[in-house]
Design a protein around this motif. Structure first.
Motif, PDB file in Angstrom:
ATOM      1  N   GLY A   1       1.004  -1.102   0.112  1.00  0.00           N
ATOM      2  CA  GLY A   1      -0.010   0.007   0.007  1.00  0.00           C
ATOM      3  C   GLY A   1       1.021   1.266   0.044  1.00  0.00           C
ATOM      4  O   GLY A   1       2.050   1.008   0.451  1.00  0.00           O
ATOM      5  N   VAL A   2       0.282   2.278  -0.592  1.00  0.00           N
ATOM      6  CA  VAL A   2       1.018   3.534  -0.468  1.00  0.00           C
ATOM      7  C   VAL A   2       0.667   4.360   0.524  1.00  0.00           C
ATOM      8  O   VAL A   2      -0.586   4.609   0.842  1.00  0.00           O
ATOM      9  CB  VAL A   2       1.131   4.141  -1.973  1.00  0.00           C
ATOM     10  CG1 VAL A   2       1.716   5.449  -2.072  1.00  0.00           C
ATOM     11  CG2 VAL A   2       1.576   3.320  -2.864  1.00  0.00           C
ATOM     12  N   ASP A   3       1.573   5.448   1.229  1.00  0.00           N
ATOM     13  CA  ASP A   3       1.232   5.960   2.586  1.00  0.00           C
ATOM     14  C   ASP A   3       0.198   7.072   2.254  1.00  0.00           C
ATOM     15  O   ASP A   3       0.528   7.893   0.935  1.00  0.00           O
ATOM     16  CB  ASP A   3       2.613   6.746   3.066  1.00  0.00           C
ATOM     17  CG  ASP A   3       2.470   7.418   4.199  1.00  0.00           C
ATOM     18  OD1 ASP A   3       1.342   7.702   4.617  1.00  0.00           O
ATOM     19  OD2 ASP A   3       3.482   7.917   4.921  1.00  0.00           O
ATOM     20  N   GLU A   4      -0.831   7.160   2.619  1.00  0.00           N
ATOM     21  CA  GLU A   4      -1.769   7.903   2.412  1.00  0.00           C
ATOM     22  C   GLU A   4      -1.353   9.572   2.864  1.00  0.00           C
ATOM     23  O   GLU A   4      -2.474  10.243   2.410  1.00  0.00           O
ATOM     24  CB  GLU A   4      -3.067   7.592   2.948  1.00  0.00           C
ATOM     25  CG  GLU A   4      -3.979   6.485   2.325  1.00  0.00           C
ATOM     26  CD  GLU A   4      -4.908   5.847   2.787  1.00  0.00           C
ATOM     27  OE1 GLU A   4      -5.979   6.911   2.831  1.00  0.00           O
ATOM     28  OE2 GLU A   4      -5.320   4.975   3.042  1.00  0.00           O
ATOM     29  N   ASP A   5      -0.788   9.747   3.595  1.00  0.00           N
ATOM     30  CA  ASP A   5      -0.114  11.150   4.018  1.00  0.00           C
ATOM     31  C   ASP A   5       0.274  11.870   2.985  1.00  0.00           C
ATOM     32  O   ASP A   5       1.663  11.747   2.516  1.00  0.00           O
ATOM     33  CB  ASP A   5       0.592  10.954   5.393  1.00  0.00           C
ATOM     34  CG  ASP A   5       0.936  12.233   5.916  1.00  0.00           C
ATOM     35  OD1 ASP A   5       0.354  13.343   5.541  1.00  0.00           O
ATOM     36  OD2 ASP A   5       1.883  12.088   6.746  1.00  0.00           O
ATOM     37  N   MET A   6      -0.294  12.776   2.462  1.00  0.00           N
ATOM     38  CA  MET A   6       0.255  13.440   1.115  1.00  0.00           C
ATOM     39  C   MET A   6       1.294  14.340   1.728  1.00  0.00           C
ATOM     40  O   MET A   6       2.066  14.735   0.817  1.00  0.00           O
ATOM     41  CB  MET A   6      -0.767  14.095   0.300  1.00  0.00           C
ATOM     42  CG  MET A   6      -1.823  13.003  -0.183  1.00  0.00           C
ATOM     43  SD  MET A   6      -1.052  11.775  -1.314  1.00  0.00           S
ATOM     44  CE  MET A   6      -0.870  12.884  -2.761  1.00  0.00           C
ATOM     45  N   ALA A   7       1.259  14.949   2.803  1.00  0.00           N
ATOM     46  CA  ALA A   7       2.383  15.745   3.293  1.00  0.00           C
ATOM     47  C   ALA A   7       3.619  15.197   3.285  1.00  0.00           C
ATOM     48  O   ALA A   7       4.779  15.789   3.306  1.00  0.00           O
ATOM     49  CB  ALA A   7       2.064  16.157   4.823  1.00  0.00           C
ATOM     50  N   SER A   8       3.804  13.806   3.376  1.00  0.00           N
ATOM     51  CA  SER A   8       5.160  13.033   3.382  1.00  0.00           C
ATOM     52  C   SER A   8       5.511  12.824   1.907  1.00  0.00           C
ATOM     53  O   SER A   8       6.526  12.263   1.612  1.00  0.00           O
ATOM     54  CB  SER A   8       4.749  11.651   4.066  1.00  0.00           C
ATOM     55  OG  SER A   8       4.291  10.873   3.425  1.00  0.00           O
ATOM     56  N   ALA A   9       4.851  13.128   0.893  1.00  0.00           N
ATOM     57  CA  ALA A   9       5.316  12.889  -0.399  1.00  0.00           C
ATOM     58  C   ALA A   9       6.224  14.072  -0.887  1.00  0.00           C
ATOM     59  O   ALA A   9       6.243  15.267  -0.262  1.00  0.00           O
ATOM     60  CB  ALA A   9       4.028  13.072  -1.313  1.00  0.00           C
ATOM     61  N   TYR A  10       7.040  13.874  -2.023  1.00  0.00           N
ATOM     62  CA  TYR A  10       7.964  14.723  -2.460  1.00  0.00           C
ATOM     63  C   TYR A  10       7.658  14.618  -4.160  1.00  0.00           C
ATOM     64  O   TYR A  10       7.396  13.628  -4.630  1.00  0.00           O
ATOM     65  CB  TYR A  10       9.394  14.465  -2.241  1.00  0.00           C
ATOM     66  CG  TYR A  10       9.809  14.446  -0.608  1.00  0.00           C
ATOM     67  CD1 TYR A  10      10.118  15.556  -0.248  1.00  0.00           C
ATOM     68  CD2 TYR A  10       9.497  13.247   0.097  1.00  0.00           C
ATOM     69  CE1 TYR A  10      10.152  15.714   1.247  1.00  0.00           C
ATOM     70  CE2 TYR A  10       9.777  13.167   1.319  1.00  0.00           C
ATOM     71  CZ  TYR A  10      10.187  14.481   1.937  1.00  0.00           C
ATOM     72  OH  TYR A  10      10.602  14.523   3.229  1.00  0.00           O
ATOM     73  N   SER A  11       7.994  15.666  -4.738  1.00  0.00           N
ATOM     74  CA  SER A  11       8.011  15.703  -6.193  1.00  0.00           C
ATOM     75  C   SER A  11       9.355  16.460  -6.847  1.00  0.00           C
ATOM     76  O   SER A  11       9.772  17.088  -6.224  1.00  0.00           O
ATOM     77  CB  SER A  11       6.858  16.858  -6.642  1.00  0.00           C
ATOM     78  OG  SER A  11       5.610  16.266  -6.145  1.00  0.00           O
ATOM     79  N   ALA A  12       9.573  15.701  -7.878  1.00  0.00           N
ATOM     80  CA  ALA A  12      10.929  15.912  -8.708  1.00  0.00           C
ATOM     81  C   ALA A  12      10.471  16.012 -10.164  1.00  0.00           C
ATOM     82  O   ALA A  12       9.779  15.217 -10.662  1.00  0.00           O
ATOM     83  CB  ALA A  12      11.892  14.557  -8.472  1.00  0.00           C
ATOM     84  N   ASP A  13      10.752  17.328 -10.486  1.00  0.00           N
ATOM     85  CA  ASP A  13      10.401  17.847 -11.775  1.00  0.00           C
ATOM     86  C   ASP A  13      11.513  18.481 -12.496  1.00  0.00           C
ATOM     87  O   ASP A  13      12.066  19.586 -12.209  1.00  0.00           O
ATOM     88  CB  ASP A  13       9.077  18.620 -11.698  1.00  0.00           C
ATOM     89  CG  ASP A  13       8.585  19.236 -13.022  1.00  0.00           C
ATOM     90  OD1 ASP A  13       9.189  18.770 -13.945  1.00  0.00           O
ATOM     91  OD2 ASP A  13       7.612  19.859 -13.012  1.00  0.00           O
ATOM     92  N   ALA A  14      11.854  18.019 -13.777  1.00  0.00           N
ATOM     93  CA  ALA A  14      12.945  18.702 -14.466  1.00  0.00           C
ATOM     94  C   ALA A  14      12.441  18.738 -16.065  1.00  0.00           C
ATOM     95  O   ALA A  14      13.192  19.256 -16.648  1.00  0.00           O
ATOM     96  CB  ALA A  14      13.985  17.242 -14.819  1.00  0.00           C
ATOM     97  N   THR A  15      11.147  19.136 -16.043  1.00  0.00           N
ATOM     98  CA  THR A  15      10.563  19.347 -17.342  1.00  0.00           C
ATOM     99  C   THR A  15      10.943  21.060 -17.758  1.00  0.00           C
ATOM    100  O   THR A  15      10.987  21.061 -18.808  1.00  0.00           O
ATOM    101  CB  THR A  15       8.819  19.300 -17.342  1.00  0.00           C
ATOM    102  OG1 THR A  15       8.599  20.128 -16.323  1.00  0.00           O
ATOM    103  CG2 THR A  15       8.579  17.802 -17.190  1.00  0.00           C
ATOM    104  N   SER A  16      11.325  21.652 -16.773  1.00  0.00           N
ATOM    105  CA  SER A  16      11.750  23.061 -17.379  1.00  0.00           C
ATOM    106  C   SER A  16      13.311  23.094 -17.576  1.00  0.00           C
ATOM    107  O   SER A  16      13.806  24.145 -18.261  1.00  0.00           O
ATOM    108  CB  SER A  16      11.618  24.073 -16.019  1.00  0.00           C
ATOM    109  OG  SER A  16      12.620  23.596 -14.992  1.00  0.00           O
TER     110      SER A  16
END
Length: 113
Positions: A46-61
């Motif tokens: 299962g994936v942790d439901e606490d969205m505050a513990s998520a991180y995003s990595a974005d290199a599209t720019s």
């Protein structure tokens, strides 16, 4: 053999009582045990439901930006996943169906490359 991911979007779960969720755990665990016994198991969680513990990595720019919080909207998040290694699409669909029945909500089955 081919690997497949079986997963669900958290919004597909729906509203249920705590007792209902508790009753689904043993059913889902039994299917995972069945997948293991068949030699098709790679990974399940299962994936942790606490969205505050998520991180995003974005290199599209063109520059990598890592930020706290989810990249996707809350209605597009994965709630859990299972990776299987089976001979064909029909077997993958069969396991996806068993997981859907055990969990009580839809699952999506896709080949992993």
């Amino acid at each position: 053999m081919t690997q497949y991911i079986i997963y669900f979007n958290q919004t597909w779960v729906g509203d249920h009582s705590e007792e209902w969720f508790i009753s689904r755990g043993p059913l889902a665990n039994a299917v995972v045990d069945e997948i293991k016994a068949a030699g098709a198991y790679v990974f399940a969680a299962g994936v942790d439901e606490d969205m505050a513990s998520a991180y995003s990595a974005d290199a599209t720019s063109g520059e990598l930006v890592v930020t706290d919080g989810p990249f996707t909207s809350p209605d597009a998040r994965i709630g859990g996943l299972t990776i299987i290694d089976v001979a064909d699409d029909e077997t993958a669909k069969m396991w996806g169906g068993k997981i859907a029945e055990a969990c009580g909500w839809p699952q999506e089955v896709r080949r992993v490359y």
